[in-house]
Design an enzyme around this catalytic site. Structure first.
Site, PDB file in Angstrom:
ATOM      1  N   ASP A  92       0.860  -1.181   0.000  1.00  0.00           N
ATOM      2  CA  ASP A  92       0.000   0.000   0.000  1.00  0.00           C
ATOM      3  C   ASP A  92       0.893   1.226   0.000  1.00  0.00           C
ATOM      4  O   ASP A  92       2.051   1.158   0.408  1.00  0.00           O
ATOM      5  CB  ASP A  92      -0.900   0.001   1.249  1.00  0.00           C
ATOM      6  CG  ASP A  92      -1.829   1.216   1.265  1.00  0.00           C
ATOM      7  OD1 ASP A  92      -2.355   1.565   0.192  1.00  0.00           O
ATOM      8  OD2 ASP A  92      -2.004   1.819   2.331  1.00  0.00           O
ATOM      9  N   SER A  93       0.334   2.345  -0.419  1.00  0.00           N
ATOM     10  CA  SER A  93       1.113   3.576  -0.369  1.00  0.00           C
ATOM     11  C   SER A  93       1.353   4.013   1.076  1.00  0.00           C
ATOM     12  O   SER A  93       2.264   4.783   1.342  1.00  0.00           O
ATOM     13  CB  SER A  93       0.380   4.674  -1.130  1.00  0.00           C
ATOM     14  OG  SER A  93      -0.899   4.876  -0.565  1.00  0.00           O
ATOM     15  N   CYS A 127      -4.214  -0.798  -2.376  1.00  0.00           N
ATOM     16  CA  CYS A 127      -4.195   0.630  -2.649  1.00  0.00           C
ATOM     17  C   CYS A 127      -4.944   0.854  -3.959  1.00  0.00           C
ATOM     18  O   CYS A 127      -4.623   0.230  -4.978  1.00  0.00           O
ATOM     19  CB  CYS A 127      -2.729   1.059  -2.793  1.00  0.00           C
ATOM     20  SG  CYS A 127      -2.474   2.722  -3.436  1.00  0.00           S
ATOM     21  N   THR A 154      -5.129   3.496  -5.971  1.00  0.00           N
ATOM     22  CA  THR A 154      -4.371   4.151  -7.040  1.00  0.00           C
ATOM     23  C   THR A 154      -3.427   3.155  -7.709  1.00  0.00           C
ATOM     24  O   THR A 154      -3.375   3.047  -8.940  1.00  0.00           O
ATOM     25  CB  THR A 154      -3.561   5.336  -6.474  1.00  0.00           C
ATOM     26  OG1 THR A 154      -4.421   6.130  -5.661  1.00  0.00           O
ATOM     27  CG2 THR A 154      -2.995   6.179  -7.579  1.00  0.00           C
ATOM     28  N   GLU A 182      -6.757   9.690   9.276  1.00  0.00           N
ATOM     29  CA  GLU A 182      -5.355   9.691   9.705  1.00  0.00           C
ATOM     30  C   GLU A 182      -5.156  10.495  10.985  1.00  0.00           C
ATOM     31  O   GLU A 182      -4.180  10.296  11.697  1.00  0.00           O
ATOM     32  CB  GLU A 182      -4.455  10.176   8.561  1.00  0.00           C
ATOM     33  CG  GLU A 182      -4.583   9.241   7.352  1.00  0.00           C
ATOM     34  CD  GLU A 182      -3.296   9.013   6.580  1.00  0.00           C
ATOM     35  OE1 GLU A 182      -2.410   9.865   6.664  1.00  0.00           O
ATOM     36  OE2 GLU A 182      -3.207   7.978   5.896  1.00  0.00           O
ATOM     37  N   CYS A 192     -12.131   3.077  -0.893  1.00  0.00           N
ATOM     38  CA  CYS A 192     -10.843   3.571  -0.382  1.00  0.00           C
ATOM     39  C   CYS A 192     -10.571   2.759   0.870  1.00  0.00           C
ATOM     40  O   CYS A 192     -11.464   2.568   1.703  1.00  0.00           O
ATOM     41  CB  CYS A 192     -10.929   5.060  -0.041  1.00  0.00           C
ATOM     42  SG  CYS A 192      -9.489   5.675   0.868  1.00  0.00           S
ATOM     43  N   HIS A 240      -9.052   3.402   3.499  1.00  0.00           N
ATOM     44  CA  HIS A 240      -9.205   4.105   4.777  1.00  0.00           C
ATOM     45  C   HIS A 240     -10.652   4.072   5.288  1.00  0.00           C
ATOM     46  O   HIS A 240     -10.897   4.154   6.492  1.00  0.00           O
ATOM     47  CB  HIS A 240      -8.829   5.588   4.640  1.00  0.00           C
ATOM     48  CG  HIS A 240      -7.358   5.862   4.595  1.00  0.00           C
ATOM     49  ND1 HIS A 240      -6.594   5.597   3.493  1.00  0.00           N
ATOM     50  CD2 HIS A 240      -6.514   6.392   5.528  1.00  0.00           C
ATOM     51  CE1 HIS A 240      -5.331   5.962   3.752  1.00  0.00           C
ATOM     52  NE2 HIS A 240      -5.266   6.446   4.965  1.00  0.00           N
TER      53      HIS A 240
END
Lengths: 274, 274
Positions: free
Chosen positions: A9-10, A72, A74, A151, A183, A185
């Site tokens: 993941d990024s 991820c 993206t 975050e 997403c 998150h």
């Protein structure tokens, strides 16, 4: 099959996928790599995302992983097809599992998708959904405030609810019966999102669905671990560990017997692993 | 990839899987074969089930199917592994998709499984569940009255509710938060079952989950149909068509734009196809 599942993941979003893998495949060992030094990938060029992703993949291939999960959105959008063609291990992304779950759940063929601006702009979910079922009505919506909020650890309470309510306003009352959290998150906001959209809408976590399909694919390729074990998972991050550890500990705290180790690593010659 | 998905079942139960395949994969063409002349398979010997299943598979391989769905719990239990090893097309059964979905849904690791006496006796679901997640508590229960009731078309109303209530009594209040419908007939009773077990229990249709995983596996093998079409499906049965047609029409009536043809066929030299 003793080898680990690799997860890239990024940054920290993919930890929700890792958590679901631990929950749904408790005997499998994970090696996770978050490129926190260079995240987020959203604003990066396609060329950069491809290069960074390959650097992560090379690092995990050295660890002899048996399967790769691109946790991820993206990176999935830009590299999944290429990785599936070039690696000789199975590769799964986070987009199609969520799309297939939505197709299963929807009864009125009206599906909402929320994600980062990059993911929504890429139309990756709309394309994946409509490629399988052309008559679906898809309602995409970018939610740029959600990732920074997660975050910061704001997952519930009046402030979170206010932001979620305001952001999702364009989707409320549009008739959708299914909403994809596009997403990694967003599963951390799932309870708040469910409250805002109401019980009539099935909220789909692409993290849960990706873990479920990882289970399917491991079985199809006869790669499941067959013995009994409580594995110790390895988590690597390319950036500072403070936030990474904090978020990992908050995600993994519930219903989890696993052990995990977190370490800072360098995956390029230019990065400082000290 | 123009070729059809093959679906086999001992009789009519697999029609719920076919229906879900049509709903979740509307561009894919199906060829279904129900061995209604020799159903049910439940009381048959393992040798018989294997032989009958091979006869069905041979018939569909002649039709050049690209993937095989075993939409029958008994046939899955006895032949899945063998078919996966011997055929050069992907093969999926109905047991593991339901098990994986239950692992995804359960939050307290307490899972009920209902099925025919044969399926429950085989422990196929308990084994599939606990192989992946050993600490699951599994509550199996045979429901011998459900299949005859469905085949008579009794799906809701006070009589259906009474039978379901009485049968499921041993599971009520046992703490499970997830219940697998481990028989392809049972999705037709899903609303009644949900009412009896209450909203706190997620009821999993192995038919829905098998269709979902068929979608995953077609994509993994790059076998999805990529164009646009409204296919005409072929349904074959080895026995008389009256009940078969009645049940097919009642299952397919809702939310379905597909066309289908139903025909009686002989798959052995001894059967009469007239």
């Amino acid at each position: 099959m003793n080898r680990a599942i690799g997860v890239i993941d990024s940054g920290v979003g993919g930890l929700t996928v890792a958590h679901e893998l631990m929950r749904q495949l408790p005997k499998e060992k994970l090696i996770y790599l978050g490129d926190t030094a260079r995240c987020p990938y959203g604003p990066r060029t396609e060329q950069e995302v491809k290069q960074f992703t390959w650097e992560m993949v090379s690092y995990l291939l050295e660890k002899n992983i048996k399967m790769l999960v691109i946790a991820c959105n993206t990176a999935t959008a830009f590299t999944l097809k290429d990785l599936q063609e070039r690696l000789d291990i199975p590769v799964i992304g986070v987009i199609k599992p969520g799309a297939r779950a939505a197709i299963k759940f929807t009864r009125n063929d009206q599906v909402g998708v929320i994600g980062t601006e990059g993911t929504i702009r890429s139309k990756a979910y709309s394309n994946a959904l409509r490629k399988i079922k052309a008559k679906l009505q898809v309602y995409p919506l970018a939610c740029p405030l959600f990732v920074p909020m997660v975050e910061k650890g704001i997952l519930s309470g009046s402030h979170a609810k206010e932001v979620v309510e305001e952001t999702l306003q364009p989707l409320i009352g549009n008739g959708m019966d299914t909403l994809i959290l596009g997403c990694t998150h967003y599963p951390l906001l799932k309870d708040t999102i469910q409250e805002v959209v109401g019980d009539g809408v099935t909220v789909i976590s692409s993290s849960e669905e990706t873990a479920r399909e990882t289970s399917t694919i491991l079985e199809v390729h006869d790669l499941l671990y067959n013995g009994d074990r409580n594995p110790t998972h390895q988590f690597y991050a390319t950036g500072e560990l403070k936030t990474f550890k904090k978020i990992a500990n908050s995600i993994f705290k519930e219903g989890n017997d696993s052990f995990y180790e977190i370490e800072k690593v360098s995956i390029t010659e230019n990065q400082d692993a000290s």
